[in-house]
Write an enzyme that holds these catalytic residues in place. Structure first.
Site, PDB file in Angstrom:
ATOM      1  N   GLU A 118       8.643 -19.443 -43.980  1.00 61.90           N
ATOM      2  CA  GLU A 118       8.339 -20.805 -43.566  1.00 61.90           C
ATOM      3  C   GLU A 118       7.930 -21.650 -44.762  1.00 61.90           C
ATOM      4  OE1 GLU A 118       5.877 -21.103 -40.144  1.00 61.90           O
ATOM      5  OE2 GLU A 118       6.995 -19.550 -39.081  1.00 61.90           O
ATOM      6  N   CYS A 162       4.505 -27.252 -48.995  1.00 58.33           N
ATOM      7  CA  CYS A 162       3.655 -26.073 -48.868  1.00 58.33           C
ATOM      8  C   CYS A 162       4.580 -24.863 -48.919  1.00 58.33           C
ATOM      9  CB  CYS A 162       2.905 -26.148 -47.535  1.00 58.33           C
ATOM     10  SG  CYS A 162       1.875 -24.720 -47.206  1.00 58.33           S
ATOM     11  N   CYS A 190       2.164 -11.459 -44.731  1.00 57.27           N
ATOM     12  CA  CYS A 190       0.965 -11.388 -45.575  1.00 57.27           C
ATOM     13  C   CYS A 190       0.177 -10.139 -45.207  1.00 57.27           C
ATOM     14  CB  CYS A 190       0.090 -12.612 -45.345  1.00 57.27           C
ATOM     15  SG  CYS A 190      -1.355 -12.663 -46.438  1.00 57.27           S
ATOM     16  N   CYS A 232      -6.411 -11.872 -42.405  1.00 57.12           N
ATOM     17  CA  CYS A 232      -7.581 -12.692 -42.055  1.00 57.12           C
ATOM     18  C   CYS A 232      -7.544 -12.936 -40.542  1.00 57.12           C
ATOM     19  CB  CYS A 232      -7.559 -14.015 -42.813  1.00 57.12           C
ATOM     20  SG  CYS A 232      -7.563 -13.772 -44.596  1.00 57.12           S
ATOM     21  N   CYS A 238      -5.877 -16.206 -38.908  1.00 57.73           N
ATOM     22  CA  CYS A 238      -4.618 -16.708 -39.472  1.00 57.73           C
ATOM     23  C   CYS A 238      -3.412 -16.034 -38.826  1.00 57.73           C
ATOM     24  CB  CYS A 238      -4.601 -16.459 -40.979  1.00 57.73           C
ATOM     25  SG  CYS A 238      -3.073 -17.013 -41.767  1.00 57.73           S
ATOM     26  N   CYS A 286      -2.027 -25.391 -41.353  1.00 59.64           N
ATOM     27  CA  CYS A 286      -2.641 -24.241 -42.034  1.00 59.64           C
ATOM     28  C   CYS A 286      -2.893 -23.119 -41.053  1.00 59.64           C
ATOM     29  CB  CYS A 286      -3.998 -24.607 -42.624  1.00 59.64           C
ATOM     30  SG  CYS A 286      -3.935 -25.871 -43.843  1.00 59.64           S
TER      31      CYS A 286
HETATM   32  N1  SAH Z   1      -3.471 -16.452 -48.762  1.00 65.06           N
HETATM   33  C1  SAH Z   1      -3.839 -17.693 -49.376  1.00 65.06           C
HETATM   34  C2  SAH Z   1      -2.825 -18.752 -49.065  1.00 65.06           C
HETATM   35  C3  SAH Z   1      -2.814 -19.216 -47.619  1.00 65.06           C
HETATM   36  S1  SAH Z   1      -3.399 -20.823 -47.679  1.00 65.06           S
HETATM   37  C4  SAH Z   1      -5.243 -18.085 -48.965  1.00 65.06           C
HETATM   38  O1  SAH Z   1      -5.785 -17.427 -48.097  1.00 65.06           O
HETATM   39  O2  SAH Z   1      -5.821 -18.990 -49.550  1.00 65.06           O
HETATM   40  C5  SAH Z   1      -3.667 -21.225 -46.105  1.00 65.06           C
HETATM   41  C6  SAH Z   1      -5.053 -21.791 -45.885  1.00 65.06           C
HETATM   42  O3  SAH Z   1      -5.158 -22.034 -44.484  1.00 65.06           O
HETATM   43  C7  SAH Z   1      -6.133 -20.807 -46.250  1.00 65.06           C
HETATM   44  O4  SAH Z   1      -7.285 -21.435 -46.713  1.00 65.06           O
HETATM   45  C8  SAH Z   1      -6.359 -20.164 -44.920  1.00 65.06           C
HETATM   46  O5  SAH Z   1      -7.574 -19.499 -44.836  1.00 65.06           O
HETATM   47  C9  SAH Z   1      -6.280 -21.355 -44.003  1.00 65.06           C
HETATM   48  N2  SAH Z   1      -6.084 -20.961 -42.599  1.00 65.06           N
HETATM   49  C10 SAH Z   1      -5.641 -19.788 -42.133  1.00 65.06           C
HETATM   50  N3  SAH Z   1      -5.613 -19.786 -40.801  1.00 65.06           N
HETATM   51  C11 SAH Z   1      -6.060 -20.984 -40.395  1.00 65.06           C
HETATM   52  C12 SAH Z   1      -6.237 -21.603 -39.127  1.00 65.06           C
HETATM   53  N4  SAH Z   1      -5.933 -20.962 -38.010  1.00 65.06           N
HETATM   54  N5  SAH Z   1      -6.704 -22.869 -39.106  1.00 65.06           N
HETATM   55  C13 SAH Z   1      -6.977 -23.531 -40.238  1.00 65.06           C
HETATM   56  N6  SAH Z   1      -6.796 -23.018 -41.458  1.00 65.06           N
HETATM   57  C14 SAH Z   1      -6.356 -21.753 -41.542  1.00 65.06           C
END
Ligand code: SAH
Length: 353
Positions: A106, A119, A126, A130, A133, A345
């Site tokens: 994506e 982006c 991944c 987390c 996510c 995000c």
């Molecule tokens: N792996 C890297 C790149 C992903 S960036 C990282 O973790 O930084 C994507 C961003 O969106 C990260 O800050 C991640 O924590 C955030 N994110 C993930 N799930 C989300 C959600 N459900 N709502 C808002 N932000 C989220």
């Protein structure tokens, strides 16, 4: 040595190019065309057709001799195909791009005023898992190659028919688990596609020693670190990979990054109602970041199917902001774009529909 001269000194060491060609510099392409028995200046032409004109088959480069074009048609540039495209009401477009091996990634194009931000994904899936996510819920397949990262930017640029001004490495995947290709893609986006280093942002959840290693490259890019919690206990509850990498070690590496590069670090903090958005969390966060050249980006949680976290209401978000401001912490709230296209995000996932 300045940042720019450092990056160009890396550039002058041209490595041998094995197609796909996308991501290669003028010098590398010039060396490559000479290997094909052509004069060096054709490298510059090739570079212009790949990056400026966005040609999809080398056989279409009309300034090249016919016979050579026939041979070139077989050599891959490394462009993906658009498998699916979803437009959100705010103009954000989410693309599902199909790679050579059939994998889908994506990419999101985010237009704002005069800007066009892309982006990009750095991995298929991944492995970080987390809890909040969507990407991690789908598992991990593989790293993306340099050409597959650069392609995402050219694809969005061509589809919008507008120059990309900013690139954020915030799509699927953990960039610092794919550092070599990410660094190579950053270099190409800067030097070949022509995007300023300060308009390039790499976001990481933090992998031990990798932030320090990144700092050694003295880039002028922005480093964003996904913090999400002001203490170790809460952080490891949300981010399993934080268990063997305590918050204080992560913050120590971030401090080194600031010292070495002279760039401030951005911290991302997803706001989850009742979990990490209380006044005491804001105070604790301010304490962690005191005396640190940083900026906090609060991201109100975007809902995903698998978990039942909630986004805090606007008052709660504002209260959190106010506390950080009172504590002299630079802060902004980033309402994600593209929510309706599942392009915001944390909503990106492997989806083969
Ligand atoms: N792996 C890297 C790149 C992903 S960036 C990282 O973790 O930084 C994507 C961003 O969106 C990260 O800050 C991640 O924590 C955030 N994110 C993930 N799930 C989300 C959600 N459900 N709502 C808002 N932000 C989220």
């Amino acid at each position: 040595m300045s940042a720019t001269s450092l990056i160009s000194s890396v550039d002058s060491r041209t490595s041998e190019i094995i197609p796909p060609l996308l991501g290669a510099s003028v010098a590398e392409l010039s060396a490559w065309v000479q290997q094909q028995g052509q004069p060096a200046y054709r490298g510059k032409q090739l570079h212009e057709w790949i990056y400026q004109k966005g040609v999809r088959s080398l056989g279409d480069i009309s300034v090249f001799p016919k016979q050579w074009r026939a041979e070139l048609a077989e050599i891959p540039i490394g462009r993906s195909t658009i498998h699916h495209r979803a437009v959100a009401p705010d103009g954000t477009i989410k693309y599902l791009l199909q790679l050579k091996d059939g994998q889908i990634i994506e990419t999101v194009g985010i237009p704002t005023d005069k800007r066009l931000t892309v982006c990009v994904s750095t991995q298929v899936g991944c492995p970080m898992a987390c809890d909040f996510c969507a990407t991690g819920k789908g598992g991990y397949q593989r790293n993306l190659a340099r050409y597959e990262i650069v392609d995402q930017v050219l694809t969005v640029q061509q589809d919008f028919q507008q120059r990309v001004s900013h690139v954020v490495f915030m799509g699927m995947g953990e960039p610092l688990l794919n550092t070599e290709n990410v660094l190579a893609a950053l270099k190409s986006l800067n030097q070949d596609v022509g995007i300023g280093q300060r308009s390039l942002t790499v976001s990481t959840v933090g992998i031990r020693d990798r932030i320090r290693q990144l700092a050694q490259h003295h880039l002028q890019i922005t480093l964003a670190v996904s913090l999400h919690a002001p203490n170790q206990a809460l952080r490891e509850q949300l981010i399993p990979s934080a268990r063997p990498y305590p918050l204080e070690d992560l913050l120590a590496e971030c401090r080194e990054y600031v010292e070495i590069t002279g760039r401030r670090v951005s911290f991302e903090y997803v706001l989850l109602a009742g979990v990490n958005d209380l006044p005491e969390h804001a105070l604790e966060l301010a304490k962690c970041l005191r005396g640190f050249q940083s900026h906090v980006n609060l991201i109100p949680y975007n809902p995903i199917a698998e978990v039942d976290y909630k986004r805090p209401n606007r008052d709660r978000i504002q209260a959190f902001v106010n506390i950080l401001k009172q504590q002299q912490i630079a802060v902004s709230v980033r309402y994600s774009r593209g929510l309706e296209a599942d392009a915001a995000c944390g909503q990106l996932r492997i989806n083969k529909n």
